[in-house]
Motif scaffolding. Structure first.
Motif, PDB file in Angstrom:
ATOM      1  N   LEU A   1     -13.171  19.609  14.800  1.00 32.03           N
ATOM      2  CA  LEU A   1     -14.356  18.773  14.646  1.00 32.03           C
ATOM      3  C   LEU A   1     -15.587  19.635  14.424  1.00 32.03           C
ATOM      4  N   THR A   2     -16.509  19.124  13.638  1.00 27.93           N
ATOM      5  CA  THR A   2     -17.744  19.843  13.330  1.00 27.93           C
ATOM      6  C   THR A   2     -18.930  19.120  13.963  1.00 27.93           C
TER       7      THR A   2
ATOM      8  N   MET B   1     -16.369  18.872  22.456  1.00 29.02           N
ATOM      9  CA  MET B   1     -15.406  18.405  21.461  1.00 29.02           C
ATOM     10  C   MET B   1     -15.102  19.451  20.390  1.00 29.02           C
ATOM     11  N   MET B   2     -15.940  20.491  20.310  1.00 30.42           N
ATOM     12  CA  MET B   2     -15.718  21.535  19.305  1.00 30.42           C
ATOM     13  C   MET B   2     -15.049  22.782  19.882  1.00 30.42           C
TER      14      MET B   2
ATOM     15  N   ILE C   1      -6.122  16.547  18.012  1.00 27.31           N
ATOM     16  CA  ILE C   1      -5.110  15.777  17.295  1.00 27.31           C
ATOM     17  C   ILE C   1      -5.685  14.389  17.057  1.00 27.31           C
ATOM     18  N   VAL C   2      -5.773  13.969  15.811  1.00 23.86           N
ATOM     19  CA  VAL C   2      -6.235  12.619  15.502  1.00 23.86           C
ATOM     20  C   VAL C   2      -5.019  11.783  15.119  1.00 23.86           C
ATOM     21  N   CYS C   3      -5.002  10.556  15.600  1.00 20.69           N
ATOM     22  CA  CYS C   3      -3.856   9.676  15.372  1.00 20.69           C
ATOM     23  C   CYS C   3      -4.333   8.299  14.952  1.00 20.69           C
ATOM     24  N   CYS C   4      -3.482   7.609  14.243  1.00 19.03           N
ATOM     25  CA  CYS C   4      -3.727   6.224  13.869  1.00 19.03           C
ATOM     26  C   CYS C   4      -2.497   5.426  14.292  1.00 19.03           C
TER      27      CYS C   4
ATOM     28  N   GLU D   1     -13.865   4.803  12.541  1.00 16.83           N
ATOM     29  CA  GLU D   1     -13.347   6.096  12.989  1.00 16.83           C
ATOM     30  C   GLU D   1     -12.214   6.593  12.094  1.00 16.83           C
ATOM     31  N   LEU D   2     -11.374   5.701  11.622  1.00 19.69           N
ATOM     32  CA  LEU D   2     -10.323   6.110  10.686  1.00 19.69           C
ATOM     33  C   LEU D   2     -10.933   6.673   9.415  1.00 19.69           C
ATOM     34  N   ASN D   3     -11.984   6.042   8.931  1.00 18.18           N
ATOM     35  CA  ASN D   3     -12.678   6.547   7.740  1.00 18.18           C
ATOM     36  C   ASN D   3     -13.364   7.882   8.012  1.00 18.18           C
ATOM     37  N   ARG D   4     -13.784   8.095   9.229  1.00 18.30           N
ATOM     38  CA  ARG D   4     -14.468   9.337   9.591  1.00 18.30           C
ATOM     39  C   ARG D   4     -13.482  10.501   9.711  1.00 18.30           C
TER      40      ARG D   4
END
Length: 117
Positions: free
Chosen positions: A4-5, A29-30, A35-38, A90-93
């Motif tokens: 994350l930036t 957070m940086m 891990i990002v999940c959907c 958030e999914l779009n992000r």
């Protein structure tokens, strides 16, 4: 897994921008990749939030992600969207359009009754 930036987190936490802990949250957070999940399914948001447990890890039940791995309110180890609208934003992000796709999971017929899905 992504790193994350500051730019992404400034957008993600824009609703906290006037809070004194805003930068501290972003810095936290940086510190490491995430891990990002959907997830998709019947009541997916409610189910994921139940698995995560309450935001304050000290109040989270054993067996939840926060109950097993967090002792902090801020360092709560996992994020879960709170509504379909938030989830979409958030999914779009966090994902590029070609990283998300639909398919019928082979186990759906065993996970849900025929009138649930």
């Amino acid at each position: 897994m992504i790193q994350l930036t500051d730019k992404i987190l400034s957008e993600h936490y824009s609703h906290l921008s006037d809070k004194p802990f805003f930068q501290r949250v972003k810095d936290s957070m940086m510190t490491a990749p995430v891990i990002v999940c959907c997830y998709e399914g019947v009541d997916a948001i409610q189910v994921v939030r139940s698995l995560a447990g309450p935001t304050n890890g000290r109040l989270a039940a054993p067996g939840t992600i926060r109950g097993d791995f967090s002792m902090s309110f801020q360092e709560n180890i996992v994020h879960a969207s709170d509504s379909p609208e938030t989830a979409e934003a958030e999914l779009n992000r966090f994902f590029k359009p070609d990283e998300l796709f639909e398919y019928k999971q082979a186990t759906f017929d065993y996970l849900y009754a025929c009138d649930e899905f």
